[in-house]
Motif scaffolding. Structure first.
Motif, PDB file in Angstrom:
ATOM      1  N   LEU A  68       0.890  -1.118  -0.026  1.00 50.62           N
ATOM      2  CA  LEU A  68      -0.143  -0.007  -0.062  1.00 50.62           C
ATOM      3  C   LEU A  68       0.826   1.245  -0.184  1.00 50.62           C
ATOM      4  CD1 LEU A  68      -2.061  -1.534   2.961  1.00 50.62           C
ATOM      5  CD2 LEU A  68      -2.871  -1.094   0.667  1.00 50.62           C
ATOM      6  N   PRO A  69       1.143   1.632  -1.147  1.00 47.36           N
ATOM      7  CA  PRO A  69       2.052   2.807  -1.340  1.00 47.36           C
ATOM      8  C   PRO A  69       2.007   3.931  -0.547  1.00 47.36           C
ATOM      9  CG  PRO A  69       1.258   2.201  -3.402  1.00 47.36           C
ATOM     10  CD  PRO A  69       0.631   1.185  -2.336  1.00 47.36           C
ATOM     11  N   GLN A  70       0.749   4.327  -0.391  1.00 44.60           N
ATOM     12  CA  GLN A  70       0.241   5.508   0.149  1.00 44.60           C
ATOM     13  C   GLN A  70      -0.053   5.442   1.697  1.00 44.60           C
ATOM     14  OE1 GLN A  70      -2.516   7.158  -2.910  1.00 44.60           O
ATOM     15  NE2 GLN A  70      -1.598   9.254  -2.255  1.00 44.60           N
ATOM     16  N   SER A  71       0.100   4.239   2.320  1.00 43.54           N
ATOM     17  CA  SER A  71      -0.187   3.831   3.648  1.00 43.54           C
ATOM     18  C   SER A  71       0.466   4.705   4.673  1.00 43.54           C
ATOM     19  CB  SER A  71      -0.191   2.361   4.058  1.00 43.54           C
ATOM     20  OG  SER A  71      -0.332   2.165   5.257  1.00 43.54           O
ATOM     21  N   ILE A  72      -0.213   5.140   5.610  1.00 50.75           N
ATOM     22  CA  ILE A  72       0.455   5.531   6.675  1.00 50.75           C
ATOM     23  C   ILE A  72       1.228   4.975   7.457  1.00 50.75           C
ATOM     24  CG2 ILE A  72      -0.966   7.586   7.038  1.00 50.75           C
ATOM     25  CD1 ILE A  72      -1.967   5.898   9.742  1.00 50.75           C
ATOM     26  N   GLY A  73       1.538   3.681   7.069  1.00 54.78           N
ATOM     27  CA  GLY A  73       2.325   2.570   8.085  1.00 54.78           C
ATOM     28  C   GLY A  73       1.577   1.836   8.769  1.00 54.78           C
ATOM     29  N   MET A  74       2.145   1.159   9.702  1.00 53.61           N
ATOM     30  CA  MET A  74       1.713   0.543  10.851  1.00 53.61           C
ATOM     31  C   MET A  74       1.222   1.220  11.916  1.00 53.61           C
ATOM     32  SD  MET A  74       3.327  -3.363  10.831  1.00 53.61           S
ATOM     33  CE  MET A  74       1.865  -4.101  11.547  1.00 53.61           C
ATOM     34  N   VAL A  75       0.040   0.947  12.602  1.00 47.07           N
ATOM     35  CA  VAL A  75      -0.169   1.754  13.792  1.00 47.07           C
ATOM     36  C   VAL A  75      -0.142   1.161  14.999  1.00 47.07           C
ATOM     37  CG1 VAL A  75      -1.320   3.444  12.478  1.00 47.07           C
ATOM     38  CG2 VAL A  75      -2.594   1.480  13.650  1.00 47.07           C
ATOM     39  N   LYS A  76      -0.410  -0.396  15.043  1.00 42.34           N
ATOM     40  CA  LYS A  76      -0.301  -1.320  16.160  1.00 42.34           C
ATOM     41  C   LYS A  76       0.451  -2.630  15.706  1.00 42.34           C
ATOM     42  CE  LYS A  76      -3.038  -3.706  19.460  1.00 42.34           C
ATOM     43  NZ  LYS A  76      -2.335  -5.024  19.231  1.00 42.34           N
ATOM     44  N   GLY A  77       0.866  -3.338  16.685  1.00 39.80           N
ATOM     45  CA  GLY A  77       1.595  -4.608  16.253  1.00 39.80           C
ATOM     46  C   GLY A  77       0.599  -5.543  15.558  1.00 39.80           C
ATOM     47  N   TYR A  78       1.007  -6.243  14.585  1.00 38.55           N
ATOM     48  CA  TYR A  78      -0.001  -7.166  14.107  1.00 38.55           C
ATOM     49  C   TYR A  78      -1.148  -6.547  13.494  1.00 38.55           C
ATOM     50  CZ  TYR A  78       3.596  -9.155  17.084  1.00 38.55           C
ATOM     51  OH  TYR A  78       4.838  -9.226  17.764  1.00 38.55           O
ATOM     52  N   TYR A  79      -2.331  -7.354  13.703  1.00 39.76           N
ATOM     53  CA  TYR A  79      -3.706  -6.935  13.008  1.00 39.76           C
ATOM     54  C   TYR A  79      -4.874  -6.372  14.135  1.00 39.76           C
ATOM     55  CZ  TYR A  79      -0.797 -10.543  10.906  1.00 39.76           C
ATOM     56  OH  TYR A  79       0.180 -11.273  10.470  1.00 39.76           O
ATOM     57  N   GLY A  80      -4.254  -5.770  15.042  1.00 39.75           N
ATOM     58  CA  GLY A  80      -5.626  -5.281  15.930  1.00 39.75           C
ATOM     59  C   GLY A  80      -5.629  -6.047  17.163  1.00 39.75           C
ATOM     60  N   ASN A  81      -6.659  -5.629  18.111  1.00 40.82           N
ATOM     61  CA  ASN A  81      -7.115  -6.650  19.154  1.00 40.82           C
ATOM     62  C   ASN A  81      -8.224  -7.747  18.731  1.00 40.82           C
ATOM     63  OD1 ASN A  81      -5.449  -5.481  20.758  1.00 40.82           O
ATOM     64  ND2 ASN A  81      -6.635  -4.170  21.889  1.00 40.82           N
ATOM     65  N   PHE A  82      -7.628  -8.571  17.960  1.00 41.03           N
ATOM     66  CA  PHE A  82      -8.208  -9.883  17.261  1.00 41.03           C
ATOM     67  C   PHE A  82      -9.346 -10.274  18.281  1.00 41.03           C
ATOM     68  CE2 PHE A  82      -8.690 -14.377  15.968  1.00 41.03           C
ATOM     69  CZ  PHE A  82      -9.466 -14.154  15.017  1.00 41.03           C
ATOM     70  N   GLY A  83      -8.933 -10.666  19.226  1.00 38.91           N
ATOM     71  CA  GLY A  83      -9.917 -11.297  20.331  1.00 38.91           C
ATOM     72  C   GLY A  83     -11.109 -10.550  20.782  1.00 38.91           C
ATOM     73  N   ILE A  84     -10.892  -9.384  20.754  1.00 33.46           N
ATOM     74  CA  ILE A  84     -12.016  -8.458  21.028  1.00 33.46           C
ATOM     75  C   ILE A  84     -12.948  -8.249  19.668  1.00 33.46           C
ATOM     76  CG2 ILE A  84     -12.926  -6.069  21.662  1.00 33.46           C
ATOM     77  CD1 ILE A  84     -11.295  -7.784  23.905  1.00 33.46           C
ATOM     78  N   ASN A  85     -12.268  -8.456  18.722  1.00 36.97           N
ATOM     79  CA  ASN A  85     -13.256  -8.364  17.261  1.00 36.97           C
ATOM     80  C   ASN A  85     -13.899  -9.586  17.167  1.00 36.97           C
ATOM     81  OD1 ASN A  85     -11.803  -5.870  17.017  1.00 36.97           O
ATOM     82  ND2 ASN A  85     -10.032  -6.772  15.518  1.00 36.97           N
ATOM     83  N   VAL A  86     -13.355 -10.594  17.704  1.00 36.73           N
ATOM     84  CA  VAL A  86     -14.064 -12.092  17.587  1.00 36.73           C
ATOM     85  C   VAL A  86     -15.440 -11.756  18.396  1.00 36.73           C
ATOM     86  CG1 VAL A  86     -14.519 -14.383  18.222  1.00 36.73           C
ATOM     87  CG2 VAL A  86     -12.180 -13.298  17.426  1.00 36.73           C
ATOM     88  N   ARG A  87     -15.520 -11.167  19.488  1.00 35.02           N
ATOM     89  CA  ARG A  87     -16.672 -10.964  20.341  1.00 35.02           C
ATOM     90  C   ARG A  87     -17.807  -9.898  19.775  1.00 35.02           C
ATOM     91  NH1 ARG A  87     -12.102 -11.666  23.620  1.00 35.02           N
ATOM     92  NH2 ARG A  87     -12.535 -12.860  25.740  1.00 35.02           N
ATOM     93  N   ALA A  88     -17.264  -8.954  19.085  1.00 31.67           N
ATOM     94  CA  ALA A  88     -17.894  -7.964  18.305  1.00 31.67           C
ATOM     95  C   ALA A  88     -18.743  -8.561  17.087  1.00 31.67           C
ATOM     96  CB  ALA A  88     -17.017  -6.760  18.097  1.00 31.67           C
ATOM     97  N   TYR A  89     -17.898  -9.350  16.487  1.00 27.44           N
ATOM     98  CA  TYR A  89     -18.561 -10.131  15.397  1.00 27.44           C
ATOM     99  C   TYR A  89     -19.717 -10.912  15.926  1.00 27.44           C
ATOM    100  CZ  TYR A  89     -18.912 -13.025  11.136  1.00 27.44           C
ATOM    101  OH  TYR A  89     -19.288 -13.690   9.896  1.00 27.44           O
ATOM    102  N   MET A  90     -19.415 -11.665  17.003  1.00 26.71           N
ATOM    103  CA  MET A  90     -20.370 -12.593  17.503  1.00 26.71           C
ATOM    104  C   MET A  90     -21.728 -11.850  18.001  1.00 26.71           C
ATOM    105  SD  MET A  90     -20.265 -16.021  17.950  1.00 26.71           S
ATOM    106  CE  MET A  90     -21.429 -16.222  19.419  1.00 26.71           C
ATOM    107  N   TYR A  91     -21.574 -10.637  18.351  1.00 28.40           N
ATOM    108  CA  TYR A  91     -22.583  -9.836  18.786  1.00 28.40           C
ATOM    109  C   TYR A  91     -23.437  -9.358  17.569  1.00 28.40           C
ATOM    110  CZ  TYR A  91     -24.988  -5.779  20.541  1.00 28.40           C
ATOM    111  OH  TYR A  91     -26.040  -4.730  21.143  1.00 28.40           O
ATOM    112  N   ILE A  92     -22.763  -8.845  16.543  1.00 28.09           N
ATOM    113  CA  ILE A  92     -23.526  -8.067  15.421  1.00 28.09           C
ATOM    114  C   ILE A  92     -24.087  -9.354  14.684  1.00 28.09           C
ATOM    115  CG2 ILE A  92     -22.986  -7.295  13.154  1.00 28.09           C
ATOM    116  CD1 ILE A  92     -20.393  -5.725  14.363  1.00 28.09           C
ATOM    117  N   ARG A  93     -23.483 -10.518  14.588  1.00 28.68           N
ATOM    118  CA  ARG A  93     -24.164 -11.715  13.767  1.00 28.68           C
ATOM    119  C   ARG A  93     -25.432 -12.001  14.730  1.00 28.68           C
ATOM    120  NH1 ARG A  93     -21.974 -15.046  10.705  1.00 28.68           N
ATOM    121  NH2 ARG A  93     -24.266 -15.789  10.543  1.00 28.68           N
TER     122      ARG A  93
END
Lengths: 489, 449
Positions: A317-342
Motif C-alpha cells: 500500500l504505497p500511500q499507507s501511513i504505515g503500521m499503527v499497532k503490532g500485528y492486526y489489532g485486538n483480534f480477540g475483541i473483534n471476535v466478540r464484536a462479530y458474534m454480537y453483530i451476527r
C-alpha cells in the motif's frame, strides 16, 4: 465490613510455595552462566510472590469481590455504553482456533481468522456507511490518532502542508484534543450554543484554509443529536477540511442514520462499547476506523483482502501511513464484536438503538423535576443532568455519586462534559429492564430528597463499601506506586 | 425475532412512552434530519440463533491451524508458553472482565489493587521504580517511550537499533511522521546493535536510543556498553524494550542505567490470539514519574485510615489536560495485565527464574541439534530462547513442508531483512519436549538436506 486491610499478594508470600508446575528439563543441561558471563546473570531474584494455588485463587477471588461489574448491578456510566457482555462471546473467543493462533502463521493456515476479520469489516462498513474499515487500532483513542494521521497524509498528498488545525467542540471528550496534538495538529475549539449543540456561526469563524478536520461526536457528549450536521459538513468541506466522527455514541443511531450519510470522511468505533467488547476493567478495547474512498489509500498496513473466497493480508500500500499497532489489532475483541453483530442482525441493532434512546429519555423525564436539566430536548442514548439544585444544600455531584454506591448502583459519569456544572451523565443502555431503570430513578429521587432533608447522609457516603473515601491528594503528592516489604522499608 | 439481550416488552414500552409524553419511539428520533436518515434496513446478515452461530464460528475457528495442535517454533515477539488454568478462572470473573476503568475507587478496590500488584511485579522484573498499569502492547509502548523522550529532551532525533522488532520500528516510523522526528536506524553487527555506528550517530540532538533485550534475533544486547556510550550525551534517554520473561534470569535493564523499559507481558498468561490483545508495560525512573503515559495506581488511606488504592497523578492524562496531556491514551489493557499478574503470581520468585532458564536450555538444545544437522546458527553471541539459522531453501518452502508434518516453523527473516534471505528465526519455549525438538530437527535436516 472487616476493618483489616485486604492483604497484598506479596503479604501472602512464603518462601518455597508455588502454584506452577513447569514441564521437566528433558534436555542435557548446559552452563548458562558460563555462556552469558557474570554481568548478564541477575544477582537479585525478582521478588514475585510465592503462594500456593489455593491461596492464589483466594486472593484474586477476594479481589474480584471488591470490584463491581455489570452483573453486580446497574452501571449507567455515561459515554461508556456499559451494556450486557454476552457470555457466549467469551466462549467463542476462547476456542483454540481463535485464541491460540500466531500472527505470523502463513495466511493459508489462518483462513478462518482472516474470514472473520473481513466479514466484520464488511458489517461495520454497512453499519457506518463508510467505504473501508481497518481493525488495527487497539482502542478509540488510537483510532482517533490513526484517522487523523490519515487525514494529515491526505492533505500532504494534495500539497496542503499548511493544514495544521483540528477543530474540536468545547463539549468534546479529552481524547479528541489529545489525539490531535499527538498527531501534530494545533487544536482549535468551537463553542456550543444554548441548545447544547455546536454553534454553527462560531464554526464558520474558526474554519479557515488551515483547517485539517473537525472532530465531532454525534449524538454529542450531551447525548444530543447535532441537527445541523449537514450544514457543518458543508462548511468544513467547502474550506477543504475533513469531517471526523468519534463513534463513542454510535449506540444511539444504528439503523437510523450513518456517519457516512452525514458527510463524515473518517469514523472510529469503540467495539468494547457499542458491540459488547467487553471493557475488561479498562481494556483491552478495539477501535476500528472507517474511511471514505478518498482516504482509503492511506489506511494503515496491512489490509485484509478477499479474492474468490481466499483471504490474505495486503502490505503493498504505497500511500499507507504505515503500521499503527503490532500485528492486526485486538483480534480477540473483534471476535466478540462479530458474534454480537451476527446475533443481533439488522433489526436487532436497530432495536438496540431504539431501546437505548427510549431508556435514556424515560429516566431523563423521570428525573427532570428534581434535578436540573440544562438541555430539554429529547436526548439520544444518554443525557446530562446538573447537580446545581442539590449543590445549594451543600450536596455536590460527587456526593450524589458516592451515595449511589451505598444504594448498590454504579454512579453515572460525573463532571463531564466540562460545559455543564456539576454534570451527571447517565447512559442506561438497552439491555437494562424497566424495573432496573425504575430502581435507579427511585434511588436518584431518594438522594434528591435526602439532599434537602438529611444532607449529611449524602455528604458522608459511602458507608457500606470496602473502603470509605480515599485520600487522593496524598496519593498524588507522595506517590506510592509499588509495594515495598517491611524489611526493605 | 426475539432478542435475548433486550428485555423491553410492549407494556414497558407503552408505559415509558407515556411518561416521556410521546406516542412512539420514532418521535424520539425526529431530530435526525430526513436527508441523513437511513430509509432502508441495514444490509447485514440476519440475526442468528445461539446454536447456529456457535456451530458456524466453531467451524470457522477450526479452519485455523492452532498452536495446541501444531508444534510451533515460531516466536518473533509472540510466544507459545504454558498458561496455567488459574489465569482464565480469574479473568473470567465478571467483576473483572465486565467492569470499566476504576473511576469509583470505593467499589473497585479489587481492580486497583490488582493493578498496583502488577506495577510491583514489573518493577521487580525490570528493576525500575515506576511502572504504569499497562499499555496496549509492546509496540505501542515503544512509541510512548519515544514520545516521552522527545517531550522531555526537546530533541527530535531518535536512534533505533535494527535489531528492535521490525513492527515496533514501523510503529515508531508512523508516529514520527506526526511529530516530524528524525529516525536513524543503527545497523546490527554479529547479531547485536553496531556500537561503532551508534557512537557515530549519537550526538547532542539525540532524544533517545532504542534497543531490544534480548533483541529480535534473540541475542543479548551488551547493555552495559550501550549505556556507557549513551551516558556521554547528557539527557539522551536509554530506552530498552525487553521480554519480561527473560528478566527472570537476565540482569534487568534497570541495573544497566536504562531510563525507560518497555515490553509486552504476553509471555505471562496471555494467548497469542492472532496478535492481540496482548499487554504493554511501561517502566521508568522516579525522575520521569510525572511524565508516564497511561494510568498509574497509587496507595493511600481512606477516612478511617484503612489502606486503599486510587488512580493517581491524573493531571498527566487527557481527560484533564486535553491537548496538553502527555499522551492521548485512555484505556489500558487492564484485563490482560491481570492475566499476567496471575501468571506471575503462580510462577513466583523461583518459578520465573526456572521458566526463563528452561527456555534457554531448550533453545540451546535445539540450536545444538540443528548444528549437528548442518544447520548452523548465524550468530555466536549469548541469546535467550531464539536464534537465527541459515537454510538451504527459501523459508516459505521449508515452512510449507514443516506444516505438512505438523510443525509451525520459524519466522522468515528475509521478509524484513533482505540480507537475511533464507534465514529462519527459531524460538523454543519451555513447552517443547525433547521428543518434539528431535522430530523438528529431523524434518529440518530432511527438508534442507
Amino acid at each position: 465490613m472487616a476493618k483489616e486491610n485486604f492483604p497484598l499478594i506479596f503479604e501472602r508470600n512464603k518462601e518455597g510455595r508455588t502454584s506452577f508446575n513447569l514441564p521437566p528439563l528433558d534436555v542435557p543441561e548446559v552452563d548458562l552462566e558460563a555462556e552469558l558471563g557474570d554481568e548478564y546473570v541477575r544477582k537479585t531474584d525478582a521478588a514475585l510472590p510465592e503462594v500456593s494455588e489455593l491461596e492464589l485463587m483466594r486472593h484474586y477471588i477476594g479481589l474480584s469481590n471488591r470490584n463491581f461489574g455489570i452483573l453486580s448491578g446497574f452501571y449507567p456510566l455515561g459515554s461508556c455504553t456499559m451494556k450486557y457482555n454476552p457470555v457466549i462471546n467469551e466462549d467463542i473467543a476462547r476456542l483454540p482456533g481463535f485464541s491460540h493462533i500466531h500472527p505470523y502463521q502463513d495466511p493459508k493456515t489462518v483462513q478462518g481468522a482472516l474470514e472473520l476479520m473481513y466479514d466484520l469489516q464488511v458489517h461495520l462498513e454497512e453499519i457506518t456507511g463508510m467505504h473501508e474499515i481497518t481493525l488495527q487500532p487497539a482502542a478509540g483513542s488510537q483510532g482517533e490518532w490513526t484517522a487523523l494521521m490519515m487525514i494529515k497524509a491526505f492533505h500532504e498528498a494534495n500539497g496542503d502542508h499548511h493544514r495544521n488545525e483540528v477543530i474540536v467542540p468545547d463539549s468534546a471528550h479529552g481524547t479528541n484534543p489529545a489525539s490531535a496534538a499527538v498527531a501534530g495538529f494545533k487544536v482549535v475549539e468551537v463553542k456550543s450554543n444554548e441548545k447544547g449543540l455546536v454553534d454553527v456561526e462560531d464554526l464558520k469563524k474558526v474554519v479557515n484554509e488551515n483547517t485539517a478536520a473537525l472532530m465531532l461526536t454525534n449524538p454529542n457528549t450531551l447525548g444530543l443529536f447535532e441537527t445541523e450536521i449537514l450544514e457543518m459538513s458543508e462548511i468544513v468541506h467547502n474550506a477543504g477540511g475533513k469531517m471526523y466522527y468519534d463513534g463513542a455514541n454510535l449506540n444511539a443511531i444504528m439503523g437510523y442514520t450513518r456517519p457516512g450519510d452525514m458527510g463524515f470522511d473518517a469514523v472510529h468505533l469503540n467495539l468494547h462499547k457499542t458491540f459488547t467488547g467487553p471493557h475488561g476493567g479498562g481494556g483491552p478495547g478495539s477501535g476500528p476506523i472507517g474511511v471514505s474512498e478518498e482516504l482509503a489509500p492511506f489506511l494503515p498496513k496491512p489490509v485484509v483482502r478477499e479474492n474468490n473466497g481466499e483471504y490474505d493480508l495486503d502490505y503493498d500500500l504505497p500511500q499507507s501511513i504505515g503500521m499503527v499497532k503490532g500485528y492486526y489489532g485486538n483480534f480477540g475483541i473483534n471476535v466478540r464484536a462479530y458474534m454480537y453483530i451476527r446475533t443481533m442482525g439488522p433489526e436487532g441493532l436497530k432495536k438496540v438503538s431504539e431501546y437505548a434512546v427510549l431508556n435514556a429519555n424515560y429516566i431523563m423525564r423521570s428525573l427532570e423535576g428534581e434535578y436540573e436539566l440544562p438541555f430539554t430536548q429529547h436526548c439520544k442514548h444518554e443525557f446530562v443532568l446538573s447537580g446545581n439544585k442539590q449543590k445549594k444544600n451543600g450536596v455536590k455531584t460527587l456526593n450524589i455519586a458516592k451515595r449511589l454506591l451505598d444504594l448498590g448502583i454504579h454512579p453515572p459519569t460525573v463532571y463531564f462534559p466540562l460545559i455543564v456544572e456539576e454534570a451527571i451523565m447517565v447512559e442506561p443502555t438497552e439491555t437494562e429492564s424497566k424495573e432496573t431503570l425504575d430502581g435507579f430513578i427511585d434511588a436518584m429521587l431518594q438522594i434528591a430528597e435526602e439532599a434537602k432533608t438529611n444532607p449529611e447522609i449524602v455528604q458522608e457516603a459511602p458507608q457500606t463499601t470496602a473502603v470509605k473515601r480515599l485520600d487522593e491528594a496524598t496519593a498524588s503528592r507522595k506517590p506510592i506506586l509499588r509495594y515495598v516489604s517491611e524489611e526493605n522499608n | 425475532m426475539e432478542f435475548r439481550y433486550l428485555p423491553m416488552t410492549e407494556t414497558d414500552k407503552k408505559e415509558m412512552l407515556d411518561k416521556i409524553g410521546v406516542s412512539s419511539t420514532e418521535e424520539l428520533f425526529s431530530d435526525i434530519p430526513q436527508e441523513v436518515r437511513l430509509d432502508r434496513e441495514l444490509n447485514l446478515k440476519k440475526p442468528t440463533s445461539e446454536y447456529e452461530l456457535k456451530k458456524e464460528l466453531t467451524e470457522m475457528a477450526s479452519k485455523n491451524a492452532n498452536l495446541t495442535e501444531y508444534r510451533s517454533f515460531l516466536g518473533a515477539g509472540v510466544y507459545d508458553h504454558f498458561i496455567p488454568s488459574v489465569v482464565d478462572h480469574v479473568i473470567s470473573r465478571q467483576e473483572f472482565y465486565t467492569a470499566y476503568t476504576p473511576y469509583q475507587p470505593e467499589i473497585t478496590q479489587g481492580e486497583l489493587q490488582a493493578m498496583f500488584e502488577f506495577q510491583t511485579m514489573i518493577s521487580e522484573l525490570t528493576a525500575m521504580p515506576v511502572v504504569n498499569s499497562s499499555l496496549y502492547d509492546g509496540g505501542t509502548a515503544v512509541v510512548e517511550a519515544v514520545n516521552l523522550s522527545v517531550g522531555q529532551t526537546k530533541r527530535k532525533k531518535v536512534l533505533v537499533s535494527a535489531a528492535l522488532h521490525p513492527e515496533y520500528r514501523q510503529l515508531v516510523e508512523t508516529a514520527a511522521n506526526g511529530q516530524k522526528l528524525e529516525i536513524v536506524e543503527i545497523d546490527y553487527k554479529d547479531g547485536v546493535t553496531d556500537l561503532e555506528q551508534l557512537e557515530k550517530e549519537l550526538d547532542e540532538n539525540t532524544a533517545a536510543v532504542l534497543v531490544q533485550y534480548p533483541n529480535f534475533f534473540g541475542q543479548i544486547e551488551p547493555l552495559a556498553k550501550i549505556n556507557e556510550l549513551i551516558k556521554q550525551q547528557k539527557k539522551t534517554m536509554f530506552v530498552v524494550s525487553s521480554n519480561p520473561l527473560s528478566l527472570g534470569y537476565l540482569t534487568p535493564p534497570g541495573e544497566f542505567g536504562a531510563d525507560i523499559v518497555v515490553g509486552d507481558t504476553q509471555v505471562f498468561g496471555i494467548p497469542a490470539q492472532f496478535g492481540g490483545p496482548h499487554c504493554g508495560y511501561f517502566a521508568t525512573t522516579q525522575k520521569l514519574m510525572r511524565k508516564v503515559p497511561g494510568r498509574l495506581v497509587g496507595q493511600t488511606v481512606d477516612q478511617d485510615g484503612k489502606r486503599g488504592f486510587v488512580l493517581t497523578l491524573q493531571t498527566r492524562e487527557q481527560h484533564i489536560r486535553r491537548e496538553k496531556a502527555t499522551s492521548n491514551i485512555t484505556s489500558n489493557q487492564a484485563l490482560n495485565a491481570l492475566a499476567s499478574s496471575v501468571a506471575m503470581s503462580a510462577l513466583g520468585k523461583n518459578g520465573v527464574k526456572e521458566m526463563a532458564k528452561l527456555n534457554m536450555q531448550k533453545a540451546r538444545y535445539t540450536k545444538q541439534k540443528l548444528a549437528e544437522a548442518n544447520l548452523s546458527a548465524k550468530f555466536d553471541g549469548p541469546f535467550f530462547n531464539e536464534f537465527v539459522v541459515k537454510l538451504s531453501k527459501p523459508v516459505s518452502v521449508v515452512n510449507d513442508e514443516l506444516f505438512e508434518k505438523g510443525f509451525i516453523g520459524g519466522f522468515d527473516l528475509g521478509k524484513v531483512y533482505p540480507e537475511l534471505e533464507n534465514h529462519m528465526l527459531i524460538a523454543t519455549t519451555e513447552i517443547r519436549s525433547k521428543e518434539e525438538i528431535d522430530a523438528f530437527v529431523k524434518e529440518m535436516r530432511d527438508i534442507n538436506g
